[in-house]
Design a protein around this motif. Structure first.
Motif, PDB file in Angstrom:
ATOM      1  N   MET A   1      40.687  21.694  39.839  1.00  0.00           N
ATOM      2  CA  MET A   1      39.746  20.891  40.610  1.00  0.00           C
ATOM      3  C   MET A   1      39.438  19.606  39.855  1.00  0.00           C
ATOM      4  O   MET A   1      39.273  19.601  38.649  1.00  0.00           O
ATOM      5  N   SER A   2      39.377  18.486  40.594  1.00  0.00           N
ATOM      6  CA  SER A   2      39.139  17.196  39.969  1.00  0.00           C
ATOM      7  C   SER A   2      37.722  17.089  39.463  1.00  0.00           C
ATOM      8  O   SER A   2      36.786  17.668  40.020  1.00  0.00           O
ATOM      9  N   ASP A  36      43.366  13.954  45.419  1.00  0.00           N
ATOM     10  CA  ASP A  36      41.911  14.130  45.344  1.00  0.00           C
ATOM     11  C   ASP A  36      41.198  12.981  46.046  1.00  0.00           C
ATOM     12  O   ASP A  36      40.384  12.275  45.475  1.00  0.00           O
ATOM     13  N   THR A  37      41.544  12.801  47.329  1.00  0.00           N
ATOM     14  CA  THR A  37      40.998  11.711  48.132  1.00  0.00           C
ATOM     15  C   THR A  37      40.311  12.275  49.370  1.00  0.00           C
ATOM     16  O   THR A  37      40.812  13.218  49.989  1.00  0.00           O
ATOM     17  N   GLY A  67      45.917  18.184  49.652  1.00  0.00           N
ATOM     18  CA  GLY A  67      44.689  18.415  48.909  1.00  0.00           C
ATOM     19  C   GLY A  67      43.564  17.490  49.338  1.00  0.00           C
ATOM     20  O   GLY A  67      42.416  17.653  48.923  1.00  0.00           O
ATOM     21  N   CYS A  68      43.908  16.492  50.160  1.00  0.00           N
ATOM     22  CA  CYS A  68      42.892  15.546  50.632  1.00  0.00           C
ATOM     23  C   CYS A  68      41.956  16.212  51.642  1.00  0.00           C
ATOM     24  O   CYS A  68      42.343  17.117  52.378  1.00  0.00           O
ATOM     25  N   ARG A  88      30.498  18.282  48.409  1.00  0.00           N
ATOM     26  CA  ARG A  88      31.176  18.286  47.117  1.00  0.00           C
ATOM     27  C   ARG A  88      30.245  18.820  46.030  1.00  0.00           C
ATOM     28  O   ARG A  88      30.665  19.629  45.186  1.00  0.00           O
ATOM     29  N   PRO A  94      36.783  20.880  48.152  1.00  0.00           N
ATOM     30  CA  PRO A  94      37.363  20.475  46.868  1.00  0.00           C
ATOM     31  C   PRO A  94      36.791  19.140  46.402  1.00  0.00           C
ATOM     32  O   PRO A  94      36.468  18.270  47.216  1.00  0.00           O
ATOM     33  N   PHE A  96      36.613  15.416  45.130  1.00  0.00           N
ATOM     34  CA  PHE A  96      37.441  14.244  45.380  1.00  0.00           C
ATOM     35  C   PHE A  96      36.934  13.114  44.493  1.00  0.00           C
ATOM     36  O   PHE A  96      35.749  13.046  44.163  1.00  0.00           O
ATOM     37  N   SER A  97      37.850  12.224  44.102  1.00  0.00           N
ATOM     38  CA  SER A  97      37.477  11.153  43.182  1.00  0.00           C
ATOM     39  C   SER A  97      37.416   9.791  43.849  1.00  0.00           C
ATOM     40  O   SER A  97      37.017   8.820  43.207  1.00  0.00           O
TER      41      SER A  97
END
Length: 352
Positions: A1-2, A36-37, A67-68, A88, A94, A96-97
């Protein structure tokens, strides 16, 4: 996970109708570097993402194979961003960054950018990232001739991505690129078919990379005032122009801040872009500034001067403002001097 960043960059993908936004978005979502978007679009169907779907989280949100997180925006953008942030934080989706927003083709892109600054909660968690504008090589000049929205989308871009160049002849593409460089001299122009294009780089904003793009080898991209014209050479009704103010003397930072605030409070909707490096009185290193309309990013001290030129250079892209009056106002207000200033010259806009 980011890892969850302190501030999440919100990137905007814009461009006129039929310019290839959705095609570029699909390409970006397929890149592992952008897994991770979080993506905000009007409707899932418009982006043709059905083959990417993995899990429907609820009626407005799906998890993609890449994964987005992909969300439908049916209401306010503020609500969508706050909902993403809340989920989040609670571990319901998940991490996201970054966030990518795909705007509609007829939209003025600025309201999306100003949303982050205007909302007191959002600005504690999000910050503006890059603006990516797709421009159709076949119809681009015609759209720029007719539609103000097309010009505004191009004028505030950090990246101008030329599409459909495989369907246009070389002369047409070259003329379009030249015109875009006149409209937005410091944006990066790239062909979507270029093998060197990294879609991850389009959202790879950092303060350092933005400042690195401030200048060309010769010193600055915009050397003189350029009025926007149609492909036929006629004056454009939008009255857009780009110009640079060059100042030999050191600048008083406090006075400059007041002057810029006054300018944007009164004419922010017409100052499409302001970007430059400043020689501030009492500072050894230059200070970089960057703003889009009413939104000004935090100034950054650069590592050093990129050349022997120690003058301040500020590029403006404006709609209907008189460059001469704006420069006169700046010099009267913000240039450091042992002489007391006589007060600012009023900022006046041209009649349209």
């Amino acid at each position: 996970m980011s890892e969850i960043p302190q501030f999440t960059a919100v990137n905007l993908l814009t461009g006129f109708l039929g310019s290839g936004k959705t095609t570029l978005l699909r390409r970006m979502l397929a890149d592992p570097a952008l897994a991770d978007t979080a993506v905000l679009i009007n409707e899932f169907g418009e982006a043709g993402l059905d083959h990417h779907l993995v899990e429907r989280i609820d009626e407005n949100m799906v998890l993609l194979q890449s994964g987005c997180i992909c969300c439908t925006v049916r209401g306010e953008l503020v609500d969508a961003l706050l909902d993403l942030h809340s989920r989040r934080e609670r571990g319901l989706i998940p991490a996201f960054s970054r966030v990518m927003i795909e705007s509609t083709g007829l939209a003025d892109p600025f309201p999306t950018l100003s949303t982050i600054k205007a909302d007191p909660v959002l600005r504690h968690h999000f910050r503006p990232g890059n603006v990516i504008t797709t421009v159709d090589a076949v119809n681009g000049e015609g759209n720029l001739d007719v539609y103000v929205e097309s010009n505004r989308q191009a004028a505030i871009a950090d990246w101008l991505v030329l599409t459909k160049t495989d369907l246009a002849d070389a002369a047409t593409t070259e003329a379009l690129e030249k015109r875009l460089r006149q409209l937005n001299p410091d944006a990066t122009v790239i062909d979507v078919h270029d093998e060197a294009l990294s879609v991850a780089a389009l959202v790879g904003f950092t303060a350092a990379s933005r400042n690195d793009g401030l200048q060309s080898i010769s010193g600055f991209y915009c050397e003189d005032s350029r009025e926007l014209k149609t492909a036929g050479g006629e004056a454009h009704s939008a009255a857009f122009r780009s110009f640079v103010i060059t100042i030999d003397q050191a600048i008083d930072w406090t006075a400059f801040g007041i002057w810029l605030t006054m300018l944007l409070n009164r004419h922010g909707d017409r100052v499409l872009r302001v970007k430059g490096i400043l020689n501030i009185a009492g500072e050894d290193r230059p200070v970089a500034i960057h703003g889009v309309q009413h939104l000004v990013h935090t100034p950054v001290h650069m590592g050093g001067w990129p050349s022997e030129d120690r003058r301040s250079h500020i590029v403006f892209i404006v709609d209907g403002l008189d460059a001469t009056l704006l420069k006169r106002s700046f010099e009267a207000f913000a240039v450091a001097s042992s002489e007391p200033a006589h007060g600012p010259t009023p900022l006046m806009s041209q009649n349209r």
